[in-house]
Design a protein around this motif. Sequence first.
Motif, PDB file in Angstrom:
ATOM      1  N   PHE A   1       0.983  -0.998  -0.200  1.00  0.00           N
ATOM      2  CA  PHE A   1      -0.148   0.269  -0.038  1.00  0.00           C
ATOM      3  C   PHE A   1       0.630   1.317   0.368  1.00  0.00           C
ATOM      4  O   PHE A   1       1.279   1.740   1.072  1.00  0.00           O
ATOM      5  N   ILE A   2       0.276   2.450  -1.389  1.00  0.00           N
ATOM      6  CA  ILE A   2       1.923   3.208  -1.087  1.00  0.00           C
ATOM      7  C   ILE A   2       1.084   4.302  -0.593  1.00  0.00           C
ATOM      8  O   ILE A   2      -0.597   4.176  -1.205  1.00  0.00           O
ATOM      9  N   PRO A   3       1.563   5.258   0.062  1.00  0.00           N
ATOM     10  CA  PRO A   3       0.486   6.767   0.157  1.00  0.00           C
ATOM     11  C   PRO A   3       0.372   7.702  -1.100  1.00  0.00           C
ATOM     12  O   PRO A   3       0.367   7.420  -1.456  1.00  0.00           O
ATOM     13  N   ASN A   4      -1.002   7.702  -0.569  1.00  0.00           N
ATOM     14  CA  ASN A   4      -1.915   8.663  -1.925  1.00  0.00           C
ATOM     15  C   ASN A   4      -2.625   9.826  -0.588  1.00  0.00           C
ATOM     16  O   ASN A   4      -3.955  10.133  -1.116  1.00  0.00           O
ATOM     17  N   GLY A   5      -1.998  10.974  -1.214  1.00  0.00           N
ATOM     18  CA  GLY A   5      -2.575  11.718  -1.113  1.00  0.00           C
ATOM     19  C   GLY A   5      -2.995  12.536   0.142  1.00  0.00           C
ATOM     20  O   GLY A   5      -2.133  13.476   0.307  1.00  0.00           O
ATOM     21  N   LEU A   6      -3.744  11.562   1.390  1.00  0.00           N
ATOM     22  CA  LEU A   6      -3.239  12.243   2.410  1.00  0.00           C
ATOM     23  C   LEU A   6      -2.662  11.346   3.504  1.00  0.00           C
ATOM     24  O   LEU A   6      -2.713  10.061   2.845  1.00  0.00           O
ATOM     25  N   PRO A   7      -2.327  11.666   4.828  1.00  0.00           N
ATOM     26  CA  PRO A   7      -2.202  10.779   5.356  1.00  0.00           C
ATOM     27  C   PRO A   7      -3.083   9.882   6.048  1.00  0.00           C
ATOM     28  O   PRO A   7      -4.207  10.145   6.868  1.00  0.00           O
ATOM     29  N   GLY A   8      -2.826   8.692   5.769  1.00  0.00           N
ATOM     30  CA  GLY A   8      -3.389   7.484   6.090  1.00  0.00           C
ATOM     31  C   GLY A   8      -4.903   7.075   4.918  1.00  0.00           C
ATOM     32  O   GLY A   8      -5.611   6.509   5.490  1.00  0.00           O
ATOM     33  N   GLN A   9      -4.469   7.698   4.206  1.00  0.00           N
ATOM     34  CA  GLN A   9      -4.438   7.092   2.749  1.00  0.00           C
ATOM     35  C   GLN A   9      -4.005   6.382   1.769  1.00  0.00           C
ATOM     36  O   GLN A   9      -3.022   6.699   1.283  1.00  0.00           O
ATOM     37  N   PHE A  10      -3.901   5.313   1.515  1.00  0.00           N
ATOM     38  CA  PHE A  10      -3.151   4.260   0.629  1.00  0.00           C
ATOM     39  C   PHE A  10      -4.100   3.943  -0.865  1.00  0.00           C
ATOM     40  O   PHE A  10      -5.018   4.277  -0.820  1.00  0.00           O
ATOM     41  N   THR A  11      -2.854   3.903  -2.379  1.00  0.00           N
ATOM     42  CA  THR A  11      -3.000   3.297  -3.360  1.00  0.00           C
ATOM     43  C   THR A  11      -2.715   1.510  -3.320  1.00  0.00           C
ATOM     44  O   THR A  11      -1.736   1.603  -2.745  1.00  0.00           O
ATOM     45  N   LEU A  12      -2.658   1.060  -3.940  1.00  0.00           N
ATOM     46  CA  LEU A  12      -2.045  -0.946  -4.519  1.00  0.00           C
ATOM     47  C   LEU A  12      -1.221  -0.816  -5.095  1.00  0.00           C
ATOM     48  O   LEU A  12      -1.637   0.124  -6.121  1.00  0.00           O
ATOM     49  N   ASP A  13       0.018  -0.636  -4.572  1.00  0.00           N
ATOM     50  CA  ASP A  13       1.086  -0.565  -6.123  1.00  0.00           C
ATOM     51  C   ASP A  13       0.743  -1.699  -6.635  1.00  0.00           C
ATOM     52  O   ASP A  13       0.671  -3.094  -6.841  1.00  0.00           O
ATOM     53  N   ASN A  14       0.814  -1.532  -8.417  1.00  0.00           N
ATOM     54  CA  ASN A  14       1.022  -3.033  -9.501  1.00  0.00           C
ATOM     55  C   ASN A  14      -0.905  -2.593  -9.516  1.00  0.00           C
ATOM     56  O   ASN A  14      -0.721  -4.048  -9.534  1.00  0.00           O
ATOM     57  N   MET A  15      -1.933  -2.481  -9.269  1.00  0.00           N
ATOM     58  CA  MET A  15      -3.101  -1.718  -9.060  1.00  0.00           C
ATOM     59  C   MET A  15      -3.423  -2.710 -10.676  1.00  0.00           C
ATOM     60  O   MET A  15      -4.512  -3.446 -10.434  1.00  0.00           O
ATOM     61  N   LEU A  16      -2.703  -1.987 -11.885  1.00  0.00           N
ATOM     62  CA  LEU A  16      -3.483  -2.614 -12.616  1.00  0.00           C
ATOM     63  C   LEU A  16      -2.925  -3.940 -13.658  1.00  0.00           C
ATOM     64  O   LEU A  16      -3.337  -4.292 -14.474  1.00  0.00           O
ATOM     65  N   SER A  17      -2.249  -4.220 -12.793  1.00  0.00           N
ATOM     66  CA  SER A  17      -1.291  -5.851 -12.839  1.00  0.00           C
ATOM     67  C   SER A  17      -2.673  -6.591 -12.400  1.00  0.00           C
ATOM     68  O   SER A  17      -2.591  -7.651 -12.869  1.00  0.00           O
ATOM     69  N   HIS A  18      -3.211  -6.568 -11.584  1.00  0.00           N
ATOM     70  CA  HIS A  18      -4.489  -7.120 -10.561  1.00  0.00           C
ATOM     71  C   HIS A  18      -5.329  -7.230 -11.210  1.00  0.00           C
ATOM     72  O   HIS A  18      -6.645  -7.298 -10.691  1.00  0.00           O
ATOM     73  N   GLY A  19      -5.874  -5.850 -12.405  1.00  0.00           N
ATOM     74  CA  GLY A  19      -7.279  -5.945 -13.071  1.00  0.00           C
ATOM     75  C   GLY A  19      -7.661  -5.166 -12.922  1.00  0.00           C
ATOM     76  O   GLY A  19      -8.358  -4.965 -12.323  1.00  0.00           O
ATOM     77  N   LEU A  20      -6.991  -3.995 -11.647  1.00  0.00           N
ATOM     78  CA  LEU A  20      -8.128  -3.326 -11.581  1.00  0.00           C
ATOM     79  C   LEU A  20      -7.948  -2.004 -11.799  1.00  0.00           C
ATOM     80  O   LEU A  20      -7.047  -1.694 -12.246  1.00  0.00           O
ATOM     81  N   GLN A  21      -8.977  -1.200 -11.879  1.00  0.00           N
ATOM     82  CA  GLN A  21      -9.201   0.651 -12.331  1.00  0.00           C
ATOM     83  C   GLN A  21      -8.256   1.609 -11.418  1.00  0.00           C
ATOM     84  O   GLN A  21      -7.915   2.333 -11.748  1.00  0.00           O
ATOM     85  N   ASP A  22      -9.232   0.824 -10.137  1.00  0.00           N
ATOM     86  CA  ASP A  22      -8.344   2.028  -9.389  1.00  0.00           C
ATOM     87  C   ASP A  22      -8.948   1.286  -7.534  1.00  0.00           C
ATOM     88  O   ASP A  22      -9.059   0.105  -7.623  1.00  0.00           O
TER      89      ASP A  22
ATOM     90  N   ARG B   1      -8.182   3.554   2.749  1.00  0.00           N
ATOM     91  CA  ARG B   1      -8.254   4.819   4.029  1.00  0.00           C
ATOM     92  C   ARG B   1      -8.532   4.640   5.393  1.00  0.00           C
ATOM     93  O   ARG B   1      -9.863   3.654   5.616  1.00  0.00           O
ATOM     94  N   VAL B   2      -8.026   4.336   6.130  1.00  0.00           N
ATOM     95  CA  VAL B   2      -7.873   5.121   7.882  1.00  0.00           C
ATOM     96  C   VAL B   2      -9.019   5.277   8.033  1.00  0.00           C
ATOM     97  O   VAL B   2      -9.021   7.123   8.154  1.00  0.00           O
ATOM     98  N   MET B   3      -9.945   4.615   8.458  1.00  0.00           N
ATOM     99  CA  MET B   3     -10.779   5.709   9.012  1.00  0.00           C
ATOM    100  C   MET B   3     -11.184   6.228  10.064  1.00  0.00           C
ATOM    101  O   MET B   3     -11.430   7.509  10.995  1.00  0.00           O
ATOM    102  N   SER B   4     -10.915   5.969  10.870  1.00  0.00           N
ATOM    103  CA  SER B   4     -10.986   5.572  12.640  1.00  0.00           C
ATOM    104  C   SER B   4      -9.652   4.517  13.384  1.00  0.00           C
ATOM    105  O   SER B   4      -9.529   3.492  12.892  1.00  0.00           O
ATOM    106  N   THR B   5      -8.815   4.695  14.484  1.00  0.00           N
ATOM    107  CA  THR B   5      -7.675   3.844  14.631  1.00  0.00           C
ATOM    108  C   THR B   5      -7.624   5.025  16.283  1.00  0.00           C
ATOM    109  O   THR B   5      -7.638   5.846  16.525  1.00  0.00           O
ATOM    110  N   ASN B   6      -7.519   3.410  17.260  1.00  0.00           N
ATOM    111  CA  ASN B   6      -6.923   4.337  18.620  1.00  0.00           C
ATOM    112  C   ASN B   6      -4.843   3.634  18.245  1.00  0.00           C
ATOM    113  O   ASN B   6      -4.604   3.447  20.196  1.00  0.00           O
ATOM    114  N   TYR B   7      -5.127   3.066  17.726  1.00  0.00           N
ATOM    115  CA  TYR B   7      -3.759   2.365  17.183  1.00  0.00           C
ATOM    116  C   TYR B   7      -3.291   1.282  18.574  1.00  0.00           C
ATOM    117  O   TYR B   7      -2.763   0.721  17.961  1.00  0.00           O
TER     118      TYR B   7
END
Length: 197
Positions: free
Chosen positions: A101-122, A126-132
């Motif tokens: 999972f690579i960072p995508n714009g905002l802290p706590g938001q990511f995208t999948l590396d090599n998603m096209l090779s997995h047949g994905l368009q997007d 997103r980490v919605m909530s955590t107390n860690y």
Amino acid sequence: MAMSLLWMGFALLGILKAQAQTRPEIPAPDLSRVPLQLNFLPREFEGTWYIVGLAGNAFKRAEQEQFKMYTTTYKLQEDNSYRVTSTLLRGNRCDKFVRTFIPNGLPGQFTLDNMLSHGLQDYIVRVMSTNYNEFAMVYFKKTVDSTDYFKMTLYGRSEELKPEVKENFINLVKSLGLTNDNILFPARVEKCIHVKA
């Protein structure tokens, strides 16, 4: 000729009906409606999480017994991506799935590396909530063949969470358009979930 056209029409209707059944009825929420953990702390999020709850537009409560608890381990890399390893029981063996999972714009938001090779368009994580140190609620959305599939996962640092954490998860899930029928709590298992990633 007329009879063969009629049969072709029935066949096409059957194909369209089958496609409609595989596409989720509940649309993915606009990302602006999905909460994002404020001041996300990547190092604190690292480590092993138990999958305590799942909800999504492709899940049905009738499938509850098919889902077994599994673990996902996040290992922070130097470039602030995560090496993510999920270990789950399949049949009688432990299967591991590794992705990045690579960072995508905002802290706590990511995208999948090599998603096209997995047949994905997007693909969005997103980490919605955590107390860690106790729980995390994470949103996933993938787009395949122009269809959005989304799920929310309730992670726990232990196999059991307080009832109020589960209740908060259910309320969040419902606020994003899902129903009780889309929420699952995987059965606890001993095999595979205590294996080091």
